[in-house]
Enzyme design. Structure first.
Site, PDB file in Angstrom:
ATOM      1  CG  ASP A   1       0.240 -19.721  -9.128  1.00  0.00           C
ATOM      2  OD1 ASP A   1      -0.747 -19.013  -9.391  1.00  0.00           O
ATOM      3  OD2 ASP A   1       0.622 -19.964  -7.965  1.00  0.00           O
TER       4      ASP A   1
ATOM      5  CG  ASP B   1      -2.981 -15.786  -6.149  1.00  0.00           C
ATOM      6  OD1 ASP B   1      -2.096 -16.037  -5.311  1.00  0.00           O
ATOM      7  OD2 ASP B   1      -2.934 -16.196  -7.335  1.00  0.00           O
TER       8      ASP B   1
END
Ligand code: DX5
Ligand code: ZN
Length: 218
Positions: free
Chosen positions: A34, A178
């Site tokens: 991320d 997600d």
């Protein structure tokens, strides 16, 4: 087949090398990276994630699944391609319309799969015209920006809607989900049509990574 992408955003820094190794042994299909720039979202994780990717490249063969949460997509794509990711995903909300197709092409030229991510409030209408050119859609099930949040139930309808559309159009692309995913809600997402599951907290906080990963895949 369902695949698991473990988000290492909140991995405990002190013993991260061992954890990375254990996750690979536990058969995570990807490491989910991320990258946040402090502009598209509040947090800035870039330096940390670059360090982690360098380490992973040395100790692991597991493919990287990079999720860019940044404003300057072009610059970050160039930097990330150096790590040979399997999937590189950018947010549609961060890129002007005329720049989207050139960015998709830029990623593909490096033999990398392309993903487009949408925030919870972004409609799938926005991405329809790009679907024939990409490999994956990432449907955010929380607001992007941090791990450990609760899944937003309204996003499940979007997964279903996208899956139906893809089937109708005969498009075989992956649907990744997600944010806030755990053993309690993973089945609903899979039934809705998701086939790549990102999980951070649910895996990293477990005693036995392999048990959670195996159960999520079933
Ligand atoms: C949120 C990130 C996610 C998050 C997943 O912006 O994109 O990848 O770290 O972590 P959990 O599973 O804890 O929600
Ligand atoms: Zn992510």
């Amino acid at each position: 087949m369902v695949e698991i992408s473990t988000s290492i955003l909140n991995i405990k820094s002190e013993n991260r090398i061992k954890t990375m190794y254990d996750l690979e042994v536990a058969k995570t299909d990807y490491f989910h990276i991320d990258i946040m720039d402090g502009k598209f979202v509040e947090n800035d994780t870039k330096e940390k994630m670059i360090t982690y990717m360098n380490e992973l490249k040395q100790i692991s063969n597991t493919p990287l699944d990079i999720h860019l949460m940044v404003e300057n997509v072009k610059e970050n794509i160039e930097e990330c391609l150096a790590y040979n990711p399997n999937i590189l995903t950018f947010h549609i909300e961060a890129v002007k319309e005329e720049e989207r197709k050139p960015l998709i092409e830029k990623i593909k030229k490096q033999n990398c799969r392309v993903g487009i991510a949408i925030k919870p409030e972004t409609d799938i209408e926005e991405i329809k015209e790009y679907l024939p050119y990409i490999h994956m859609v990432l449907i955010m099930t929380v607001e992007p920006g941090k791990g450990g949040q609760k899944l937003i139930p309204e996003t499940i309808e979007k997964i279903k809607e996208l899956k139906e559309y893809l089937d109708k159009q005969n498009l075989e692309i992956d649907i990744e989900v997600d944010g806030g995913i755990n053993l309690e809600n993973v089945d609903i997402l899979k039934t809705a049509g998701a086939n790549i599951i990102v999980a951070g907290t649910a895996i990293l906080n477990a005693e036995d990574y392999k048990e959670v990963i195996t159960e999520m895949k079933q």
